[in-house]
Design a protein around this motif. Sequence first.
Motif, short mmCIF file in Angstrom:
data_model
loop_
_atom_site.label_atom_id
_atom_site.label_comp_id
_atom_site.label_asym_id
_atom_site.label_seq_id
_atom_site.Cartn_x
_atom_site.Cartn_y
_atom_site.Cartn_z
N GLY A 1 0.85 -1.18 0.00
CA GLY A 1 0.00 0.00 0.00
C GLY A 1 0.89 1.23 0.00
O GLY A 1 1.81 1.33 0.80
N THR A 2 0.64 2.14 -0.92
CA THR A 2 1.50 3.32 -1.04
C THR A 2 0.66 4.55 -1.35
O THR A 2 -0.24 4.50 -2.18
CB THR A 2 2.53 3.15 -2.18
OG1 THR A 2 3.30 1.97 -1.94
CG2 THR A 2 3.47 4.34 -2.27
N GLN A 3 0.95 5.64 -0.64
CA GLN A 3 0.41 6.94 -1.02
C GLN A 3 1.38 8.02 -0.59
O GLN A 3 2.23 7.81 0.28
CB GLN A 3 -0.98 7.17 -0.42
CG GLN A 3 -1.07 7.17 1.07
CD GLN A 3 -2.49 7.52 1.54
OE1 GLN A 3 -2.86 8.69 1.61
NE2 GLN A 3 -3.27 6.49 1.85
N LYS A 4 1.24 9.19 -1.20
CA LYS A 4 2.15 10.30 -0.91
C LYS A 4 1.84 10.87 0.47
O LYS A 4 0.68 11.00 0.85
CB LYS A 4 2.00 11.39 -1.97
CG LYS A 4 3.09 12.45 -1.90
CD LYS A 4 3.07 13.36 -3.12
CE LYS A 4 4.26 14.31 -3.08
NZ LYS A 4 4.30 15.18 -4.28
N ALA A 5 2.90 11.17 1.22
CA ALA A 5 2.73 11.81 2.53
C ALA A 5 2.45 13.29 2.32
O ALA A 5 3.24 13.99 1.69
CB ALA A 5 4.00 11.62 3.36
N THR A 6 1.31 13.77 2.83
CA THR A 6 0.93 15.17 2.64
C THR A 6 0.53 15.79 3.97
O THR A 6 0.12 15.10 4.91
CB THR A 6 -0.25 15.30 1.66
OG1 THR A 6 -1.34 14.51 2.14
CG2 THR A 6 0.12 14.84 0.27
N GLY A 7 0.64 17.12 4.04
CA GLY A 7 0.22 17.84 5.24
C GLY A 7 1.27 17.84 6.33
O GLY A 7 2.33 17.21 6.21
N ASP A 8 0.98 18.58 7.41
CA ASP A 8 1.92 18.71 8.52
C ASP A 8 2.05 17.42 9.32
O ASP A 8 3.10 17.12 9.88
CB ASP A 8 1.48 19.84 9.47
CG ASP A 8 1.55 21.20 8.78
OD1 ASP A 8 2.37 21.33 7.84
OD2 ASP A 8 0.80 22.11 9.16
N ASN A 9 0.97 16.66 9.40
CA ASN A 9 0.99 15.40 10.16
C ASN A 9 0.35 14.29 9.32
O ASN A 9 -0.80 13.91 9.55
CB ASN A 9 0.23 15.57 11.49
CG ASN A 9 0.52 14.43 12.45
OD1 ASN A 9 0.95 13.35 12.04
ND2 ASN A 9 0.28 14.65 13.73
N PRO A 10 1.12 13.79 8.33
CA PRO A 10 0.53 12.82 7.38
C PRO A 10 0.02 11.54 8.05
O PRO A 10 -0.93 10.92 7.56
CB PRO A 10 1.67 12.52 6.41
CG PRO A 10 2.91 12.96 7.10
CD PRO A 10 2.53 14.07 8.02
N LEU A 11 0.64 11.13 9.17
CA LEU A 11 0.19 9.89 9.84
C LEU A 11 -1.20 10.04 10.44
O LEU A 11 -1.93 9.06 10.56
CB LEU A 11 1.20 9.49 10.93
CG LEU A 11 2.58 9.04 10.44
CD1 LEU A 11 3.51 8.81 11.62
CD2 LEU A 11 2.49 7.78 9.60
N LYS A 12 -1.56 11.26 10.80
CA LYS A 12 -2.88 11.49 11.41
C LYS A 12 -3.98 11.63 10.35
O LYS A 12 -5.13 11.25 10.58
CB LYS A 12 -2.83 12.77 12.28
CG LYS A 12 -2.11 12.58 13.61
CD LYS A 12 -3.05 12.04 14.68
CE LYS A 12 -2.31 11.79 15.99
NZ LYS A 12 -2.00 13.02 16.70
N SER A 13 -3.63 12.21 9.21
CA SER A 13 -4.65 12.53 8.20
C SER A 13 -4.81 11.46 7.12
O SER A 13 -5.64 11.59 6.24
CB SER A 13 -4.32 13.87 7.53
OG SER A 13 -3.02 13.81 6.95
#
Length: 405
Positions: free
Chosen positions: A228-240
């Motif tokens: 599973g892969t997606q781009k990390a985005t935002g200030d807190n990608p693990l939360k969103s």
Amino acid sequence: MQTKVATNLTKTEILQLLLQLGLTSAGSFAIWRKPNSNTVEIVLNETANPVKVDLSIENLEPGFIVHPFADQVDKKAYFIKASKYFSFELDKPLASDELPEWAKIQLSNQQRLSPQEIRELLLNQTLSSKTQSSKLSEDRSHFIQLVKEGVKAVQQNHVEKVVPARTKTISIPSNFNLSCTLLSLMDAYPNSFINFFHLPQVGTWIGASPEILIETKGDIFTTMSLAGTQKATGDNPLKSVAWTQKEIEEQALVSRYIVSCFKKIRLREYEEHGPKTVIAGNLLHLRSDFRINMQETGFPELGSIMLGLLHPTSAVCGMPRLEAHNFLQEFEGFDRSFFSGFLGPVNIQGSTSIYVNLRTASLQDKEATLYAGAGVTEDSDPDKEWEETELKCEIIGKFIQNPSA
């Protein structure tokens, strides 16, 4: 008589000296840093011809192992025996007189090379080790068609999942600084296995793998399922982060594959933790971790057993393994070489840590060949899979083209 004063070396200078030692030895060597570690390690073997060994890792001397993706006839891996070994901490100063004696002796007969001279030495030694990739493997339309064929194979129940790969060739710039590139990778990807290895006449590779294949330390064996892969985005990608059903199922397939390997050898006592979202550079993945006590379960050679059962994993090949492998042989159109094979230190400091060779590039002449794959199920979108491989290529590519990134 004057006493020579030892000077403190910067981490860049230490790494440059280690690269100089390796590249002037005429032998094989590997430099690495494990995930979540500050220790950089090197093994060096001055034997001119690279050595191959059987995969009975418990019986190997300390060293570094490198195995290609393809299931070879001889079932052997390249092995860099740790005839010479050294490690240093990135966050601690090191005086020049703290280098090991073997390094001091070798360097005493040499001028210290500049980063530019190390670049020239490196590229001159990779002239004859060009990976046999084809123009097809670079072509977007070929990869799009490859994904479409994969989706069709899944829909027709030939495979559950298949993982086609592609290459991307970039130029190595004139200001390429290998030690800076490695340190930048270590800084940018603390959770990855940062590695560089050189096998004369075979290959020279650099990588930042997020995936452990097997690890043994004392009585404990660990492995993981990563997919599973997606781009990390935002200030807190693990939360969103939000995962689609396609991505969740893709990762679950890998976990089921690992469990099926346990069942083959009648191993029933294991711990499974996950899946959870993890970050690897600019990407997010789903990961589950498996842990086994080899002593309690009566499997003292579980490392070698699972290496044989797991490789190539469904995360880099597909499921069922034979059918997926046959699909790739028929449609992929190039030799993956060491990409999606495995590599890592064996019996060093009491542990073995072998990783899937992902987020990697081979260096040859004045070019670097980047490698990336994408998991294809019946819900796959070919354009999105291409974009995923572009993101994966960027993980290493941007540091080769901008060493001080």
